[in-house]
Write a protein that holds these residues in place. Structure first.
Motif, PDB file in Angstrom:
ATOM      1  N   LEU A 119       0.831  -1.211   0.000  1.00  0.00           N
ATOM      2  CA  LEU A 119       0.000   0.000   0.000  1.00  0.00           C
ATOM      3  C   LEU A 119       0.868   1.264   0.000  1.00  0.00           C
ATOM      4  CD1 LEU A 119      -2.867  -1.074   2.434  1.00  0.00           C
ATOM      5  CD2 LEU A 119      -2.923  -0.975  -0.045  1.00  0.00           C
ATOM      6  N   GLN A 120       2.032   1.162   0.654  1.00  0.00           N
ATOM      7  CA  GLN A 120       2.945   2.317   0.677  1.00  0.00           C
ATOM      8  C   GLN A 120       3.439   2.647  -0.732  1.00  0.00           C
ATOM      9  OE1 GLN A 120       6.313   1.834   3.300  1.00  0.00           O
ATOM     10  NE2 GLN A 120       7.018   3.934   2.965  1.00  0.00           N
ATOM     11  N   LEU A 126       0.710   7.600  -5.997  1.00  0.00           N
ATOM     12  CA  LEU A 126      -0.463   8.483  -6.031  1.00  0.00           C
ATOM     13  C   LEU A 126      -0.107   9.864  -5.464  1.00  0.00           C
ATOM     14  CD1 LEU A 126      -3.368   7.624  -6.859  1.00  0.00           C
ATOM     15  CD2 LEU A 126      -3.908   7.441  -4.434  1.00  0.00           C
ATOM     16  N   GLY A 127       0.674   9.856  -4.369  1.00  0.00           N
ATOM     17  CA  GLY A 127       1.047  11.100  -3.701  1.00  0.00           C
ATOM     18  C   GLY A 127       1.957  11.957  -4.574  1.00  0.00           C
ATOM     19  N   LYS A 128       2.838  11.299  -5.322  1.00  0.00           N
ATOM     20  CA  LYS A 128       3.812  12.011  -6.150  1.00  0.00           C
ATOM     21  C   LYS A 128       3.093  12.927  -7.138  1.00  0.00           C
ATOM     22  CE  LYS A 128       8.228  10.851  -8.156  1.00  0.00           C
ATOM     23  NZ  LYS A 128       8.998   9.799  -8.785  1.00  0.00           N
ATOM     24  N   MET A 154      -7.905  -0.282   4.568  1.00  0.00           N
ATOM     25  CA  MET A 154      -6.697   0.544   4.639  1.00  0.00           C
ATOM     26  C   MET A 154      -6.527   1.371   3.358  1.00  0.00           C
ATOM     27  SD  MET A 154      -4.126  -2.322   6.169  1.00  0.00           S
ATOM     28  CE  MET A 154      -4.047  -2.760   7.909  1.00  0.00           C
ATOM     29  N   GLN A 155      -6.754   0.707   2.215  1.00  0.00           N
ATOM     30  CA  GLN A 155      -6.553   1.367   0.920  1.00  0.00           C
ATOM     31  C   GLN A 155      -7.504   2.561   0.753  1.00  0.00           C
ATOM     32  OE1 GLN A 155      -7.381  -1.239  -2.366  1.00  0.00           O
ATOM     33  NE2 GLN A 155      -5.474  -0.634  -3.373  1.00  0.00           N
ATOM     34  N   VAL A 173       0.860   7.321   7.894  1.00  0.00           N
ATOM     35  CA  VAL A 173       0.153   6.053   8.130  1.00  0.00           C
ATOM     36  C   VAL A 173       0.922   5.273   9.192  1.00  0.00           C
ATOM     37  CG1 VAL A 173      -0.597   3.888   7.048  1.00  0.00           C
ATOM     38  CG2 VAL A 173      -0.647   6.019   5.730  1.00  0.00           C
ATOM     39  N   THR A 174       0.225   4.834  10.247  1.00  0.00           N
ATOM     40  CA  THR A 174       0.923   4.036  11.259  1.00  0.00           C
ATOM     41  C   THR A 174       0.173   2.740  11.542  1.00  0.00           C
ATOM     42  OG1 THR A 174      -0.207   5.218  13.027  1.00  0.00           O
ATOM     43  CG2 THR A 174       1.953   6.038  12.448  1.00  0.00           C
ATOM     44  N   TRP A 175       0.943   1.752  11.920  1.00  0.00           N
ATOM     45  CA  TRP A 175       0.442   0.428  12.303  1.00  0.00           C
ATOM     46  C   TRP A 175       1.226   0.052  13.543  1.00  0.00           C
ATOM     47  CZ3 TRP A 175      -3.276  -3.012  11.523  1.00  0.00           C
ATOM     48  CH2 TRP A 175      -3.056  -4.378  11.719  1.00  0.00           C
ATOM     49  N   GLN A 176       0.559   0.106  14.697  1.00  0.00           N
ATOM     50  CA  GLN A 176       1.316  -0.068  15.944  1.00  0.00           C
ATOM     51  C   GLN A 176       0.433  -0.587  17.069  1.00  0.00           C
ATOM     52  OE1 GLN A 176       2.510   3.931  16.910  1.00  0.00           O
ATOM     53  NE2 GLN A 176       0.424   4.599  17.229  1.00  0.00           N
TER      54      GLN A 176
END
Ligand code: ADP
Length: 264
Positions: A119-120, A126-128, A154-155, A173-176
């Motif tokens: 996803l990153q 997409l962000g670029k 998530m997407q 984005v965090t996963w913790q």
């Protein structure tokens, strides 16, 4: 309740007696209204791009009637509208898949860090295009769950954070672990959402600013897909937002879904 729908039937009981049967059909009526609204919304959302498409098709049908320079614009617009219809149909299918109880019946080990890496890569691409800085912080935590549904949730949240952000903005984005639960969170520096809209965000086709958001490519289905996807994991979407500052969407998976070393 605020209002009640009652269905009344009169049935013969004996020669001079009748039986009056009253049934509370409030819930059936509500479901029926939801279904009708949904069909009306889908038809409207599909009809709008189709009408534009047909207009341009009529125009280009006779090239001698097409003003110079208009042909390229017309083709571009036709591509944009057909792309919009495709996205809408894809999202409707995704929503229907997420709503089906049999969807991915068993929980499996989901290698969330690997999923998030994919996803990153997508998010960076997409962000670029919008000069948005994308940051991911992923802890090595696997969970039990439905991979399709988690990916979808998530997407959609990541796509929104990029879609509604300003040029040059940031998403994180965090996963913790948070206490005994695993938290997925997406924070953006976008326009934020006024508090009166927050309770309705996961309704199908709900958009804060319908016209502007359609231009940005939204269908109003993204967050309803997220809601359905999370229901498979007994968790709810949470949101915190401040106008002009940004938003944070997050969900926490119940502790039992985390893969501990002992179980794995
Ligand atoms: P859409 O396909 O239009 O994005 P969603 O269901 O995903 O539909 O979102 C519903 C609405 O919530 C959007 O139309 C948008 O107005 C608002 N929204 C969702 N995410 C964000 C965000 N990160 N920042 C600002 N507004 C958002």
């Amino acid at each position: 309740r605020d209002s009640l729908d009652i269905e009344i039937r009169v049935m013969p009981y004996s020669d001079d007696q009748y039986l009056l049967v009253a049934r509370d059909v409030t819930q059936i009526k509500q479901l029926d209204n939801l279904r009708k609204d949904f069909v009306a919304n889908v038809s409207h959302e599909l009809k709008t791009p189709l009408t534009v498409l047909q207009g341009y098709l009529e125009m280009v049908e006779d090239p001698s009637m097409t003003p110079p320079g208009m042909m390229t614009k017309a083709v571009g617009e036709m591509q944009r509208q057909s792309e919009r219809m495709r996205l809408l149909i894809d999202q409707l299918l995704e929503l229907s898949r997420m709503e089906t109880p049999s969807h991915d019946v068993f929980d499996r080990v989901v290698d969330a860090p690997v999923l998030l890496q994919q996803l990153q890569t997508e998010a960076e691409k997409l962000g670029k295009a919008k000069s948005i800085n994308v940051h991911f912080d992923i802890a090595p935590i696997k969970v039990y769950g439905k991979e399709d549904a988690l990916r979808s949730a998530m997407q959609n949240l990541i796509t929104n954070a990029i879609r509604y952000n300003h040029e040059g903005g940031d998403i994180r984005v965090t996963w913790q672990m948070v206490g005994s639960e695993v938290e997925f969170s997406v924070e953006d520096t976008g326009p934020g959402i006024a508090s009166e809209h927050l309770p309705r965000l996961t309704e199908r086709f709900y958009r804060v600013d319908k016209d502007r958001n359609s231009e940005r490519g939204g269908t109003g289905l993204g967050l309803s897909i997220v809601k359905q996807a999370l229901q498979h994991h007994n968790c709810e979407l949470q949101v915190n937002s401040a106008l002009g500052k940004g938003s944070r969407f997050w969900f926490r998976l119940p502790a039992g879904l985390r893969v501990t070393n002992k179980r794995h």
